[in-house]
Design a protein around this motif. Structure first.
Motif, PDB file in Angstrom:
ATOM      1  N   PHE A  25      30.187  -3.736 -22.826  1.00 63.17           N
ATOM      2  CA  PHE A  25      29.593  -5.054 -22.631  1.00 63.17           C
ATOM      3  C   PHE A  25      29.984  -6.030 -23.736  1.00 63.17           C
ATOM      4  N   ASP A  26      30.233  -5.517 -24.928  1.00 62.71           N
ATOM      5  CA  ASP A  26      30.551  -6.380 -26.064  1.00 62.71           C
ATOM      6  C   ASP A  26      32.013  -6.815 -26.099  1.00 62.71           C
ATOM      7  N   VAL A  27      32.857  -6.178 -25.275  1.00 64.49           N
ATOM      8  CA  VAL A  27      34.283  -6.515 -25.281  1.00 64.49           C
ATOM      9  C   VAL A  27      34.477  -7.923 -24.733  1.00 64.49           C
ATOM     10  N   GLN A  28      35.237  -8.727 -25.447  1.00 67.02           N
ATOM     11  CA  GLN A  28      35.565 -10.079 -25.001  1.00 67.02           C
ATOM     12  C   GLN A  28      36.916 -10.063 -24.298  1.00 67.02           C
ATOM     13  N   PRO A  29      36.974 -10.465 -23.032  1.00 64.36           N
ATOM     14  CA  PRO A  29      38.253 -10.422 -22.303  1.00 64.36           C
ATOM     15  C   PRO A  29      39.267 -11.395 -22.884  1.00 64.36           C
ATOM     16  N   ASP A  30      40.549 -10.988 -22.805  1.00 63.76           N
ATOM     17  CA  ASP A  30      41.630 -11.861 -23.268  1.00 63.76           C
ATOM     18  C   ASP A  30      41.891 -12.985 -22.276  1.00 63.76           C
ATOM     19  N   ILE A  31      41.668 -12.717 -20.990  1.00 64.04           N
ATOM     20  CA  ILE A  31      41.916 -13.702 -19.944  1.00 64.04           C
ATOM     21  C   ILE A  31      40.612 -14.433 -19.646  1.00 64.04           C
ATOM     22  N   VAL A  32      40.571 -15.714 -19.949  1.00 68.02           N
ATOM     23  CA  VAL A  32      39.365 -16.520 -19.728  1.00 68.02           C
ATOM     24  C   VAL A  32      39.775 -17.835 -19.059  1.00 68.02           C
ATOM     25  N   ASP A  33      38.771 -18.582 -18.605  1.00 66.64           N
ATOM     26  CA  ASP A  33      39.031 -19.878 -17.986  1.00 66.64           C
ATOM     27  C   ASP A  33      39.602 -20.865 -18.997  1.00 66.64           C
ATOM     28  N   ALA A  34      40.586 -21.622 -18.573  1.00 64.38           N
ATOM     29  CA  ALA A  34      41.101 -22.710 -19.406  1.00 64.38           C
ATOM     30  C   ALA A  34      40.068 -23.838 -19.454  1.00 64.38           C
ATOM     31  N   PRO A  35      40.083 -24.631 -20.506  1.00 63.56           N
ATOM     32  CA  PRO A  35      39.106 -25.735 -20.600  1.00 63.56           C
ATOM     33  C   PRO A  35      39.165 -26.688 -19.416  1.00 63.56           C
ATOM     34  N   ASP A  36      40.358 -26.857 -18.823  1.00 59.26           N
ATOM     35  CA  ASP A  36      40.495 -27.782 -17.698  1.00 59.26           C
ATOM     36  C   ASP A  36      40.541 -27.055 -16.347  1.00 59.26           C
ATOM     37  N   ALA A  37      40.090 -25.795 -16.310  1.00 58.31           N
ATOM     38  CA  ALA A  37      40.133 -25.034 -15.056  1.00 58.31           C
ATOM     39  C   ALA A  37      39.283 -25.711 -13.993  1.00 58.31           C
ATOM     40  N   ARG A  38      39.829 -25.789 -12.783  1.00 60.72           N
ATOM     41  CA  ARG A  38      39.123 -26.475 -11.699  1.00 60.72           C
ATOM     42  C   ARG A  38      38.594 -25.459 -10.695  1.00 60.72           C
ATOM     43  N   PRO A  39      37.567 -25.825  -9.945  1.00 61.96           N
ATOM     44  CA  PRO A  39      37.043 -24.919  -8.917  1.00 61.96           C
ATOM     45  C   PRO A  39      37.962 -24.864  -7.703  1.00 61.96           C
ATOM     46  N   LEU A  40      37.824 -23.813  -6.923  1.00 69.16           N
ATOM     47  CA  LEU A  40      38.611 -23.650  -5.705  1.00 69.16           C
ATOM     48  C   LEU A  40      37.721 -22.987  -4.663  1.00 69.16           C
ATOM     49  N   THR A  41      37.549 -23.643  -3.528  1.00 71.70           N
ATOM     50  CA  THR A  41      36.700 -23.104  -2.471  1.00 71.70           C
ATOM     51  C   THR A  41      37.462 -22.087  -1.630  1.00 71.70           C
ATOM     52  N   ARG A  42      38.531 -22.517  -0.979  1.00 72.87           N
ATOM     53  CA  ARG A  42      39.338 -21.607  -0.169  1.00 72.87           C
ATOM     54  C   ARG A  42      40.780 -22.068  -0.180  1.00 72.87           C
ATOM     55  N   ALA A  43      41.680 -21.136  -0.499  1.00 74.88           N
ATOM     56  CA  ALA A  43      43.099 -21.455  -0.594  1.00 74.88           C
ATOM     57  C   ALA A  43      43.754 -21.400   0.782  1.00 74.88           C
ATOM     58  N   ALA A  44      44.830 -22.173   0.918  1.00 80.79           N
ATOM     59  CA  ALA A  44      45.637 -22.089   2.139  1.00 80.79           C
ATOM     60  C   ALA A  44      46.435 -20.797   2.153  1.00 80.79           C
ATOM     61  N   GLY A  45      46.843 -20.327   0.944  1.00 79.88           N
ATOM     62  CA  GLY A  45      47.490 -19.024   0.852  1.00 79.88           C
ATOM     63  C   GLY A  45      48.952 -19.026   0.469  1.00 79.88           C
ATOM     64  N   GLU A  46      49.494 -20.158   0.014  1.00 81.88           N
ATOM     65  CA  GLU A  46      50.896 -20.154  -0.426  1.00 81.88           C
ATOM     66  C   GLU A  46      50.988 -19.621  -1.857  1.00 81.88           C
ATOM     67  N   LEU A  47      51.877 -18.669  -2.078  1.00 82.21           N
ATOM     68  CA  LEU A  47      52.080 -18.067  -3.401  1.00 82.21           C
ATOM     69  C   LEU A  47      53.517 -18.307  -3.836  1.00 82.21           C
ATOM     70  N   ARG A  48      53.697 -18.637  -5.109  1.00 82.28           N
ATOM     71  CA  ARG A  48      55.051 -18.854  -5.617  1.00 82.28           C
ATOM     72  C   ARG A  48      55.179 -18.328  -7.043  1.00 82.28           C
ATOM     73  N   PHE A  49      56.158 -17.469  -7.262  1.00 78.26           N
ATOM     74  CA  PHE A  49      56.505 -16.981  -8.596  1.00 78.26           C
ATOM     75  C   PHE A  49      57.729 -17.758  -9.066  1.00 78.26           C
ATOM     76  N   GLU A  50      57.623 -18.377 -10.223  1.00 75.99           N
ATOM     77  CA  GLU A  50      58.719 -19.171 -10.765  1.00 75.99           C
ATOM     78  C   GLU A  50      59.179 -18.585 -12.094  1.00 75.99           C
ATOM     79  N   ASN A  51      60.317 -17.880 -12.054  1.00 72.79           N
ATOM     80  CA  ASN A  51      60.956 -17.331 -13.256  1.00 72.79           C
ATOM     81  C   ASN A  51      59.960 -16.539 -14.120  1.00 72.79           C
ATOM     82  N   VAL A  52      59.201 -15.649 -13.469  1.00 77.45           N
ATOM     83  CA  VAL A  52      58.131 -14.913 -14.142  1.00 77.45           C
ATOM     84  C   VAL A  52      58.688 -13.676 -14.848  1.00 77.45           C
ATOM     85  N   SER A  53      58.342 -13.561 -16.128  1.00 74.79           N
ATOM     86  CA  SER A  53      58.668 -12.377 -16.916  1.00 74.79           C
ATOM     87  C   SER A  53      57.395 -11.855 -17.558  1.00 74.79           C
TER      88      SER A  53
END
Length: 300
Positions: A25-53
Motif C-alpha cells: 500500500f505504501d508503494v508509490q507508482p512510477d506511472i501517474v497522471d500528468a498535470p494536464d491529463a484530461r478525462p475520457l468517457t469513451r474512445a472511438a478506438g483508433e490506436l497508433r504507435f509512432e517510432n516507439v522504443s
C-alpha cells in the motif's frame, strides 16, 4: 494453554502478512497522471504507435522504433516467437510502463495526456489465465460487464453477456448453491454457484479488446468454440490478438509479425503467405506439426 500457544503463532503469521500488505500500500507508482491529463468517457478506438522504443533496463531494448496503426473496429493480430515484444506492446498501451522514445496515440491523442483510470477503462484485457473472484458466477459476469457488483445490475444484461461468451449453457447445468439465498430471477439458472480457479471474464462495454493467447492449452474443438464466442464479443470493437498460433490469426484484418522488438512483416494472412517470408515459414511449420495440408496462395 495449548490453544493460547496455537493462536499466538497464528497472530504472529497474520502480523507478518499485514506488514507485507502495508508495504504494498505504501508503494508509490512510477506511472501517474500528468498535470494536464484530461478525462475520457469513451474512445472511438483508433490506436497508433509512432517510432516507439522501450526496454525494461537501459542496456536491453525490447522494442525498437515500432510504427503501426489500428483503425477503429479493426481486428489486428500480433504474432511471432516468444520474447519478441508482443505483450510489451499491450503493457505500454495500458501504461504499465511508458516508452523510452516515441509515443502512443489513442484517437489522435498521446495516452500520457489522458487520465490513467479513464485510459484503462477503455480496454478489456483477457489474459491467458484470468483469476475469478471468489463470488458467484453471476457476480463475476456482472463485474466483467459493468465494473460493478450490486443488486441494481440489470440481470438481462448479465444473461446477454453470458450468452455472447457461450457461457449460459454450462452455467444452466452448474450445481446450484443450496446453503445460500438465491438472487431473484437467478436461481433457475444455477448462476449462484461459487466460482474457483481461473477463467476469462471480460468487460463487455470496453471499446478496445486485448486477447493474450486466448486459446492456450485448449483442444481444437474447444478452441473453435472460444474463437466463435470471441468473434461475437469483439464485433464492432477494436481488437488486438496476441498469439503464437498463426491459425488463430487468419481471420484478422491485419497481421503484424513481431520479431526482436521490431515489426518485420505486415499484411493479411493471404498477403503474408504470398510474400513467402518469416510468417509463411512459421505457418508451414505449424501446419506440418498439426498434420494439416498447407494451402498455396498466389500473389495477385
Amino acid at each position: 494453554m495449548q490453544d493460547l500457544a496455537k493462536y499466538t503463532a497464528r497472530i504472529a503469521k497474520a502480523a507478518a502478512s499485514g506488514e507485507r500488505v502495508l508495504e504494498v500500500f505504501d508503494v508509490q507508482p512510477d506511472i501517474v497522471d500528468a498535470p494536464d491529463a484530461r478525462p475520457l468517457t469513451r474512445a472511438a478506438g483508433e490506436l497508433r504507435f509512432e517510432n516507439v522504443s522501450f526496454g525494461y533496463t537501459a542496456d536491453h531494448p525490447v522494442l525498437r522504433g515500432v510504427d503501426f496503426t489500428v483503425r477503429p473496429g479493426e481486428r489486428v493480430a500480433l504474432v511471432g516467437a516468444s520474447g519478441g515484444g508482443k505483450s510489451t506492446l499491450t503493457q505500454l498501451l495500458l501504461r504499465f510502463y511508458d516508452p523510452s522514445a516515441g509515443r502512443i496515440l489513442l484517437d489522435g491523442e498521446d495516452i500520457r495526456h489522458i487520465r490513467l483510470a479513464d485510459l484503462r477503462r477503455q480496454f478489456s484485457y483477457v489474459l491467458q489465465e484470468s483469476v475469478l473472484f471468489a463470488v458467484s458466477a453471476r457476480d463475476n459476469i456482472a463485474f466483467g460487464a459493468t465494473g460493478e457488483v450490486d443488486d441494481g445490475i440489470d440481470e438481462d444484461a448479465v444473461r446477454r453477456a453470458a450468452a455472447l461468451a457461450d457461457a449460459d449453457g454450462f452455467l444452466a447445468a452448474a450445481p446450484r448453491l443450496r446453503d445460500r439465498p438465491q438472487r431473484a430471477g437467478i436461481e433457475p439458472f444455477g448462476w449462484a454457484t461459487p466460482t474457483r480457479g481461473c477463467g476469462a471474464c471480460r468487460r463487455a462495454h470496453a471499446p478496445i479488446v486485448i486477447l493474450d493467447e486466448p486459446t492456450t492449452g485448449l483442444d481444437q474443438e474447444s478452441a473453435q468454440t472460444v474463437h466463435a464466442a470471441l468473434d461475437r464479443l469483439t464485433e464492432g470493437r477494436t481488437s488486438l490478438i496476441i498469439t503464437h498460433d498463426l491459425r488463430a490469426a487468419e481471420s484478422a484484418d491485419r497481421i503484424y509479425f513481431v520479431e526482436a522488438g521490431e515489426i518485420r512483416e505486415s499484411g493479411t494472412h493471404h498477403q503474408l503467405l504470398a510474400q513467402n517470408g518469416r510468417y509463411a515459414a512459421l505457418y508451414a511449420i505449424q501446419s506440418a506439426a498439426t498434420g494439416e495440408e498447407e494451402p498455396v496462395y498466389v500473389d495477385a
